[in-house]
Design a protein around this motif. Structure first.
Motif, PDB file in Angstrom:
ATOM      1  N   LEU A  42      -1.802  -7.427  -1.190  1.00  0.00           N
ATOM      2  CA  LEU A  42      -0.477  -6.820  -1.127  1.00  0.00           C
ATOM      3  C   LEU A  42       0.424  -7.389  -2.217  1.00  0.00           C
ATOM      4  CD1 LEU A  42       0.157  -6.932   2.751  1.00  0.00           C
ATOM      5  CD2 LEU A  42      -0.638  -4.980   1.399  1.00  0.00           C
ATOM      6  N   ASP A  43       1.275  -6.536  -2.766  1.00  0.00           N
ATOM      7  CA  ASP A  43       2.259  -6.944  -3.765  1.00  0.00           C
ATOM      8  C   ASP A  43       3.507  -7.429  -3.032  1.00  0.00           C
ATOM      9  OD1 ASP A  43       4.141  -7.230  -5.740  1.00  0.00           O
ATOM     10  OD2 ASP A  43       3.805  -5.269  -6.657  1.00  0.00           O
ATOM     11  N   GLY A  44       3.772  -8.733  -3.135  1.00  0.00           N
ATOM     12  CA  GLY A  44       4.904  -9.306  -2.409  1.00  0.00           C
ATOM     13  C   GLY A  44       6.249  -8.757  -2.807  1.00  0.00           C
ATOM     14  N   ALA A  45       6.351  -8.168  -3.998  1.00  0.00           N
ATOM     15  CA  ALA A  45       7.627  -7.609  -4.443  1.00  0.00           C
ATOM     16  C   ALA A  45       7.945  -6.284  -3.750  1.00  0.00           C
ATOM     17  CB  ALA A  45       7.612  -7.407  -5.956  1.00  0.00           C
ATOM     18  N   LYS A  46       6.917  -5.634  -3.165  1.00  0.00           N
ATOM     19  CA  LYS A  46       7.111  -4.302  -2.594  1.00  0.00           C
ATOM     20  C   LYS A  46       6.793  -4.204  -1.105  1.00  0.00           C
ATOM     21  CE  LYS A  46       5.740  -2.196  -7.002  1.00  0.00           C
ATOM     22  NZ  LYS A  46       4.741  -1.326  -7.681  1.00  0.00           N
ATOM     23  N   THR A  47       5.951  -5.085  -0.606  1.00  0.00           N
ATOM     24  CA  THR A  47       5.461  -4.930   0.763  1.00  0.00           C
ATOM     25  C   THR A  47       6.568  -5.121   1.797  1.00  0.00           C
ATOM     26  OG1 THR A  47       3.669  -5.563   2.243  1.00  0.00           O
ATOM     27  CG2 THR A  47       4.824  -7.353   1.139  1.00  0.00           C
ATOM     28  N   THR A  48       6.340  -4.610   3.000  1.00  0.00           N
ATOM     29  CA  THR A  48       7.291  -4.747   4.101  1.00  0.00           C
ATOM     30  C   THR A  48       6.723  -5.699   5.155  1.00  0.00           C
ATOM     31  OG1 THR A  48       6.341  -2.932   5.393  1.00  0.00           O
ATOM     32  CG2 THR A  48       8.028  -2.366   3.740  1.00  0.00           C
ATOM     33  N   LEU A  49       7.585  -6.155   6.048  1.00  0.00           N
ATOM     34  CA  LEU A  49       7.140  -7.038   7.126  1.00  0.00           C
ATOM     35  C   LEU A  49       6.112  -6.332   8.002  1.00  0.00           C
ATOM     36  CD1 LEU A  49       7.307  -9.661   8.744  1.00  0.00           C
ATOM     37  CD2 LEU A  49       9.298  -8.704   9.947  1.00  0.00           C
ATOM     38  N   GLU A  50       6.307  -5.049   8.260  1.00  0.00           N
ATOM     39  CA  GLU A  50       5.373  -4.310   9.100  1.00  0.00           C
ATOM     40  C   GLU A  50       4.004  -4.195   8.430  1.00  0.00           C
ATOM     41  OE1 GLU A  50       3.749  -2.637  12.291  1.00  0.00           O
ATOM     42  OE2 GLU A  50       5.721  -3.601  12.151  1.00  0.00           O
ATOM     43  N   GLU A  51       3.976  -3.988   7.118  1.00  0.00           N
ATOM     44  CA  GLU A  51       2.702  -3.920   6.402  1.00  0.00           C
ATOM     45  C   GLU A  51       1.970  -5.262   6.466  1.00  0.00           C
ATOM     46  OE1 GLU A  51       3.613  -0.568   2.935  1.00  0.00           O
ATOM     47  OE2 GLU A  51       4.120  -2.678   2.577  1.00  0.00           O
ATOM     48  N   VAL A  52       2.737  -6.340   6.347  1.00  0.00           N
ATOM     49  CA  VAL A  52       2.139  -7.675   6.446  1.00  0.00           C
ATOM     50  C   VAL A  52       1.575  -7.888   7.846  1.00  0.00           C
ATOM     51  CG1 VAL A  52       2.601 -10.155   6.369  1.00  0.00           C
ATOM     52  CG2 VAL A  52       3.633  -8.640   4.657  1.00  0.00           C
ATOM     53  N   ARG A  53       2.343  -7.501   8.847  1.00  0.00           N
ATOM     54  CA  ARG A  53       1.909  -7.682  10.240  1.00  0.00           C
ATOM     55  C   ARG A  53       0.638  -6.874  10.512  1.00  0.00           C
ATOM     56  NH1 ARG A  53       6.372  -6.519  12.486  1.00  0.00           N
ATOM     57  NH2 ARG A  53       7.113  -8.637  12.951  1.00  0.00           N
ATOM     58  N   GLN A  54       0.603  -5.628  10.062  1.00  0.00           N
ATOM     59  CA  GLN A  54      -0.585  -4.792  10.297  1.00  0.00           C
ATOM     60  C   GLN A  54      -1.810  -5.355   9.589  1.00  0.00           C
ATOM     61  OE1 GLN A  54       0.317  -0.768   9.192  1.00  0.00           O
ATOM     62  NE2 GLN A  54       1.858  -0.469  10.799  1.00  0.00           N
ATOM     63  N   ALA A  55      -1.628  -5.808   8.354  1.00  0.00           N
ATOM     64  CA  ALA A  55      -2.754  -6.359   7.601  1.00  0.00           C
ATOM     65  C   ALA A  55      -3.300  -7.622   8.256  1.00  0.00           C
ATOM     66  CB  ALA A  55      -2.322  -6.665   6.164  1.00  0.00           C
TER      67      ALA A  55
END
Length: 326
Positions: A42-55
């Motif tokens: 994931l690109d930390g400059a663009k990702t969201t908290l929800e995307e991080v949680r799902q991953a």
């Protein structure tokens, strides 16, 4: 005994070692094909908290664990009270046993809340990757050469370190090239470095211009003589000095406009090493001095082309004149 980490913070400017460590963790997932099925980037400059949680909460595919790699997220989340930051701090201690999360950063973030959490929590792990000091660089080059199955003489390692500096990726590329040239059973020599590494030639020119910038006429004259003694043609040296001051004037203007060495490198299509050195050298000259140098170099060029001066005489006069400038 400390529990196996589920989240890692890899930070610091040594991108080469950091990437190798991440690659090592990727390899532990198994065969390359299966590993890629269980690696999420994931690109930390663009990702969201929800995307991080799902991953991080998804189950691995036909494997015991999955790897989530996020680059540049922590430098983005550095404000106290930030909802994303607070959510991440809450998520990290509750990561599933099947997940390994790597938070990679290109700069040291020792005071970051996530770094502190990783240092304190039993499932956290922190490693700061920084390049070796200038004095330790030849030793790093020696170890790196052995890592690649080769060998380099101490003097050659010092020469390479002087020429390239702490850009470890560039150093690694040059070491590989030098080992391949030397071949099996022979250590890389100073002659190999001087023949194959283009930055060596530039490094001596930088030394000459450094001396001129510091008004050190004796050092400048000695450096010029060193170049001539090494067999460098006076025409070539004069060309390099003219080119160097032209670049220096451009770098000075861009620096005054607020650009940093990285953006200047991109704009002028320079490699990191010469761009950084030019950026530092720009402090030795005012804009007015560089304009005066440009006028003197133009006059010198006319004198050489008209036969009024030889290139070697022109260099001697340039060094004497520029070293004496106030």
């Amino acid at each position: 005994m400390k529990a196996t980490p589920t989240f890692y913070v890899f930070h610091g400017s040594d991108g080469l070692t950091r990437q190798e460590k991440i690659a090592e963790l990727c390899q532990r997932l198994g065969s390359e094909g299966m590993a890629e099925l269980n690696i999420v980037r994931l690109d930390g400059a663009k990702t969201t908290l929800e995307e991080v949680r799902q991953a991080c909460t998804a189950l691995p595919f036909l494997a015991s664990r999955r790897l989530v790699i996020i680059t540049g997220l922590l430098s983005r989340l550095n404000r106290k009270g930030d909802a994303f930051l607070e959510g991440l701090l809450a998520l990290l201690p509750r990561l599933p046993e099947t997940t390994r999360l790597i938070l990679a950063e290109e700069e040291a973030l020792n005071d970051h809340p996530v770094v502190r959490l990783a240092q304190q929590h039993e499932r956290g792990y922190v490693s700061c990757f920084e390049p070796p000091s200038t004095s330790a660089l030849p030793g790093w080059i020696d170890r790196r050469a052995r890592h690649h199955g080769g060998e380099i003489e101490p003097a050659a390692a010092r020469r390479l370190a002087e020429a390239v500096g702490t850009d470890l990726r560039l150093l690694d590329q040059e070491i590989l090239k030098l080992i391949a040239y030397a071949g099996p059973g022979r250590a890389v020599t100073v002659a190999d470095v001087e023949k194959l590494v283009p930055y060596v030639k530039e490094a001596v020119i930088f030394d000459l211009v450094d001396a001129l910038g510091q008004r050190d006429g004796r050092h400048a004259a000695a450096t010029l003589q060193q170049l001539l003694d090494e067999g460098k043609e006076a025409d070539y040296i004069l060309f390099m000095v003219v080119r160097h001051f032209r670049l220096l004037a451009q770098v000075k203007a861009l620096k005054n406009a607020g650009e940093n060495s990285a953006s200047i490198a991109a704009r002028l299509r320079l490699h990191t090493f010469p761009a950084r050195k030019l950026y530092e050298q720009a402090n030795n000259f005012t804009t007015e001095q560089l304009e005066q140098v440009q006028r003197q170099l133009l006059k010198t060029d006319v004198q050489v082309k008209s036969g009024e001066l030889t290139s070697e005489m022109a260099l001697d006069l340039l060094v004497a004149g520029l070293a004496g400038e106030g």
